[in-house]
Design an enzyme around this catalytic site. Structure first.
Site, PDB file in Angstrom:
ATOM      1  N   CYS A 114     -26.323   7.518 -10.698  1.00  0.00           N
ATOM      2  CA  CYS A 114     -25.551   8.633 -11.276  1.00  0.00           C
ATOM      3  C   CYS A 114     -24.070   8.564 -10.939  1.00  0.00           C
ATOM      4  CB  CYS A 114     -26.130   9.960 -10.815  1.00  0.00           C
ATOM      5  SG  CYS A 114     -27.882  10.086 -11.122  1.00  0.00           S
ATOM      6  N   HIS A 242     -21.009  15.583 -11.659  1.00  0.00           N
ATOM      7  CA  HIS A 242     -22.240  15.010 -12.214  1.00  0.00           C
ATOM      8  C   HIS A 242     -23.198  16.162 -12.510  1.00  0.00           C
ATOM      9  CE1 HIS A 242     -25.924  12.991 -12.842  1.00  0.00           C
ATOM     10  NE2 HIS A 242     -26.406  13.185 -11.630  1.00  0.00           N
ATOM     11  N   ASN A 272     -30.058  15.885 -17.113  1.00  0.00           N
ATOM     12  CA  ASN A 272     -29.413  14.900 -16.240  1.00  0.00           C
ATOM     13  C   ASN A 272     -29.459  13.538 -16.925  1.00  0.00           C
ATOM     14  OD1 ASN A 272     -28.782  13.020 -14.282  1.00  0.00           O
ATOM     15  ND2 ASN A 272     -29.989  13.991 -12.666  1.00  0.00           N
TER      16      ASN A 272
END
Ligand code: UT7
Length: 316
Positions: A114, A242, A272
């Site tokens: 990520c 994020h 996500n």
């Protein structure tokens, strides 16, 4: 030392939209649980026949057009991903072919989960510092629906697919993005085993432990970036996090008293999307005119590895 700025953005998002109600048909869950625990309402998944390359081509073409440059200008092309269509050729090599990037363009994939987009921005800045041409394509792209464990309700409701690109320009007189990147090797909390490991190569995550790591990593990254750049929270025009869980963003925003007009959440729509999540925010902000010429954006990422990172990136 040359610094980079973002001069164009664009995204490529799969058309298939999966709602929380759709998820409740697969695992025992509810819209209420997913919404209150994560902030997610929908996520996009690649439909049958769609690929990472389809998304990255779309995102890159839009970003190049938005930046007003052509494929021939690109010196560096980095795709941050942990889910390329094929391990070889890399997603970046497929993109080189589809866009017709020059043969001396440096093209490769980068996996920092990520935090991948931040790792890729920093890498692009370093490579462009040694390049004749001054433009780079930095992309985050994921097909997480392919590596999702559909029997694990604790993770399968989280992930989405998507791609988003930023065109960066390097100039001698510009400041560095002052990227701060880190990692702490750990395969207990979060892992994807990979092929031929005797177990399916699906995401395993101990969510609560990763959550704890994230709420410590985010302020640490913010503090480090501010310290390195000599800036304060007030000097930052926009904070981009994020998009792993709306609650993680809310905690950071509360801690630093960041006003609503200075941060953004699109986890509600996308879920996500790992390496794609930060550039998806950047591209929406840019399109909506919330960031533009001169905007100073503090970006924070965290995730598998475990990895983390922060940087102060300007738009031009
Ligand atoms: O992008 C990379 C970095 N990733 C992250 O930062 C993710 C960080 N972690 C998280 O976002 C959260 O930990 C999750 C959203 C993954 C999970 O939320 P949580 O508040 O930590 O829930 P939990 O795993 O502690 O589960 C609480 C309860 C459990 O039931 P019991 O044991 O209390 O009866 C779970 O079985 O919720 C249950 N549960 C669910 N219930 C309905 C777990 N998943 C679901 C679900 N629907 N989908």
């Amino acid at each position: 030392m040359k610094g980079i700025k973002i001069i164009g953005t664009g995204r490529g998002v799969p058309s298939k939209l999966v709602t929380n109600a759709d998820m409740a048909k697969i695992v025992e869950t509810s819209d209420e649980w997913i919404t209150t625990r994560t902030g997610i309402h929908t996520r996009h998944h690649l439909a049958e026949g769609e690929t990472i390359t389809d998304m990255t081509v779309l995102a890159a073409r839009r970003a190049l057009e938005n930046a007003g440059i052509t494929a021939e200008d690109v010196a560096v092309c980095i795709v941050a991903t942990l889910t390329p269509d094929t391990l070889v050729p890399s997603a970046a090599c497929c993109l080189q072919r589809e866009l017709g990037l020059p043969h001396d363009t440096v093209c490769f994939d980068l996996n920092a989960a990520c935090t991948g987009f931040l790792y890729a921005l920093h890498t692009a800045e370093c490579l462009l510092g040694a390049s004749q041409r001054k433009y780079g394509l930095v992309i985050g792209a994921e097909n997480l629906s392919r590596i999702t464990n559909w029997e694990d309700r604790g993770t399968c409701i989280l992930f989405g697919d998507g791609a988003s690109a930023a065109v960066v320009e390097a100039r001698e007189e510009w400041d560095s993005i002052s990227a701060l990147l880190g990692c702490h090797g750990n395969d207990e909390m979060l892992r994807v085993p990979g092929v031929e490991k005797g177990v399916p190569s699906l995401v395993y995550m101990e969510g609560t432990k990763v959550f704890k790591f994230a709420v410590e990593a985010v302020p640490w990254c913010i503090d480090q970036v501010l310290q390195r750049t000599g800036k304060t929270v007030a000097d930052v025009d926009f904070f981009v996090f994020h998009q792993a869980n709306a609650r993680i963003i809310d905690l950071a925003v509360r801690k630093y008293r960041i006003p609503p007009e200075k941060y953004y959440k699109n986890i509600g729509e996308y879920g996500n999307t790992s390496a794609a999540s930060i550039p998806l925010v950047l591209s929406e902000l840019h399109e909506q005119g919330k960031v533009g010429h001169g905007s100073r954006v503090l970006i924070v990422g965290f995730g598998g590895g475990l990895t983390w990172g922060g940087a102060l990136v300007e738009f031009a």
